[in-house]
Design an enzyme around this catalytic site. Sequence first.
Site, PDB file in Angstrom:
ATOM      1  N   ARG A   1       0.886  -1.180   0.000  1.00  0.00           N
ATOM      2  CA  ARG A   1       0.000   0.000   0.000  1.00  0.00           C
ATOM      3  C   ARG A   1       0.911   1.214   0.000  1.00  0.00           C
ATOM      4  NH1 ARG A   1      -5.300   1.171   3.529  1.00  0.00           N
ATOM      5  NH2 ARG A   1      -6.065  -0.093   1.802  1.00  0.00           N
TER       6      ARG A   1
ATOM      7  N   ARG B   1     -13.490  -8.962   0.987  1.00  0.00           N
ATOM      8  CA  ARG B   1     -12.059  -8.738   0.750  1.00  0.00           C
ATOM      9  C   ARG B   1     -11.279 -10.022   1.024  1.00  0.00           C
ATOM     10  NH1 ARG B   1     -10.093  -3.470   1.022  1.00  0.00           N
ATOM     11  NH2 ARG B   1      -8.123  -4.463   0.436  1.00  0.00           N
TER      12      ARG B   1
ATOM     13  N   CYS C   1     -16.253   1.421   0.292  1.00  0.00           N
ATOM     14  CA  CYS C   1     -15.090   0.565   0.567  1.00  0.00           C
ATOM     15  C   CYS C   1     -14.707   0.583   2.036  1.00  0.00           C
ATOM     16  CB  CYS C   1     -13.912   1.005  -0.288  1.00  0.00           C
ATOM     17  SG  CYS C   1     -13.398   2.700   0.063  1.00  0.00           S
TER      18      CYS C   1
ATOM     19  N   GLN D   1      -9.843  -4.034  -3.749  1.00  0.00           N
ATOM     20  CA  GLN D   1     -11.177  -3.562  -3.357  1.00  0.00           C
ATOM     21  C   GLN D   1     -12.180  -3.832  -4.477  1.00  0.00           C
ATOM     22  OE1 GLN D   1     -12.088  -1.940  -0.321  1.00  0.00           O
ATOM     23  NE2 GLN D   1     -14.057  -2.494  -1.169  1.00  0.00           N
TER      24      GLN D   1
ATOM     25  N   ASP E   1     -17.392   6.952  -1.513  1.00  0.00           N
ATOM     26  CA  ASP E   1     -16.156   6.820  -0.746  1.00  0.00           C
ATOM     27  C   ASP E   1     -15.868   8.173  -0.102  1.00  0.00           C
ATOM     28  OD1 ASP E   1     -13.740   5.906   0.293  1.00  0.00           O
ATOM     29  OD2 ASP E   1     -12.637   6.052  -1.602  1.00  0.00           O
TER      30      ASP E   1
ATOM     31  N   HIS F   1      -7.266   0.847  -6.639  1.00  0.00           N
ATOM     32  CA  HIS F   1      -7.453  -0.070  -5.502  1.00  0.00           C
ATOM     33  C   HIS F   1      -8.056  -1.374  -6.048  1.00  0.00           C
ATOM     34  CE1 HIS F   1      -7.665  -1.419  -1.508  1.00  0.00           C
ATOM     35  NE2 HIS F   1      -8.528  -0.571  -0.975  1.00  0.00           N
TER      36      HIS F   1
HETATM   37  N1   CP Z   1     -11.184  -0.499   2.093  1.00  0.00           N
HETATM   38  C1   CP Z   1      -9.937  -0.549   2.552  1.00  0.00           C
HETATM   39  O1   CP Z   1      -8.960  -0.748   1.818  1.00  0.00           O
HETATM   40  O2   CP Z   1      -9.823  -0.410   3.914  1.00  0.00           O
HETATM   41  P1   CP Z   1      -8.488  -0.222   4.737  1.00  0.00           P
HETATM   42  O3   CP Z   1      -7.926   1.119   4.369  1.00  0.00           O
HETATM   43  O4   CP Z   1      -8.894  -0.298   6.187  1.00  0.00           O
HETATM   44  O5   CP Z   1      -7.529  -1.320   4.369  1.00  0.00           O
HETATM   45  N1  NVA Z   2      -9.999   6.530  -1.279  1.00  0.00           N
HETATM   46  C1  NVA Z   2      -9.583   6.093   0.035  1.00  0.00           C
HETATM   47  C2  NVA Z   2      -9.740   4.600   0.157  1.00  0.00           C
HETATM   48  C3  NVA Z   2      -9.339   4.008   1.467  1.00  0.00           C
HETATM   49  C4  NVA Z   2      -9.475   2.530   1.498  1.00  0.00           C
HETATM   50  C5  NVA Z   2      -8.158   6.506   0.291  1.00  0.00           C
HETATM   51  O1  NVA Z   2      -7.334   6.412  -0.625  1.00  0.00           O
HETATM   52  O2  NVA Z   2      -7.871   6.949   1.404  1.00  0.00           O
END
Ligand code: CP
Ligand code: NVA
Length: 307
Positions: A102, A292, A264, A132, A224, A129
């Site tokens: 990430r 997930r 998400c 997701q 989101d 993502h």
């Molecule tokens: N939806 C998602 O990726 O959640 P987290 O940021 O908690 O991993």
């Molecule tokens: N769009 C959000 C998703 C988190 C899972 C972010 O990037 O923070």
Amino acid sequence: MKHFLDVSDYSPAEIQDILDLAIRLKQEYFAGGNKPLFKGKVLALIFQKPSLRTRVSFDMAMRHMGGDALYLSPNEIGLGKREAIADISRVLSGYVQAIMARVFEHQHVVELAKWSSIPVINGLSDYSHPCQAMADAQTIIEKFGAMKGLNVTYVGDGNNVAVSLMHIVTMLGGNFTIANPEGYGMPQAAQAIGAKLAQASGAKISYLSDPHQAVKNAHVIYTDTWTSMGQEEETAKREVVFPPYQVNAKLVSEADKDVIVMHCLPAHRNHELTDEVADGPHSAIFPQAHNRLHAQKAILARLFEVA
Ligand code: CP
Ligand code: NVA
């Protein structure tokens, strides 16, 4: 070497195959447990940002399948700061069997994959993502039977989650609509990929600014956060622009009567999504989060070539 950086790197048939496997692995899990297909395999989890779902679901996916996971926090790794990404990638390739990362900059996960001799999975970047999106598609297919012909509407910021959702929905033949405030649309490059995927599947993509128009006949309303991780300094500005894009009971009532509402998570309750909707009869947010686990088992199984 196969990686999982974006759903659009895969063909619609390959994505459908992974989704079918996810549904099968979910059934097996609830019917007594998964086979230990990942025995002897360890997944490194590199996190440059916080996480609940991604961290826990990947860790548990590995454990359920007989493998293990290793969490590497931002402080330990210092991706590109303490050490060059190319070096981190080559070192980890000798220790573990796959890497999930990430990152802030999408290019960083691309760079990890470039130097790695083991599969690399994008666990969220500023661009996309994909893990997701796999869980989202699984959730939609479980509810409606198939993606083809459905109307999926995303309301809010044209962010990483929106990009991957558009790509998976259109590649599987669903129509995708986004309603976003001016200046908060999806990147041109993502739109161009979406156009190609939609053309190939016969799906339609609509870019709108009015959320009410966008949710008409929607089978899925997705939203989101208005401010993604890494954009915190824009929070105050976004809190002014985005309130007309809140997914609330009124907006949901304007969609198809069987609409499901997705997010998400993490949600900023009563900002982009009201409590009433999040906890109401149309909400799919918790089954979606739970998927997930199953979707990622399937992604890992295909990358490890074990199922
Ligand atoms: N939806 C998602 O990726 O959640 P987290 O940021 O908690 O991993
Ligand atoms: N769009 C959000 C998703 C988190 C899972 C972010 O990037 O923070």
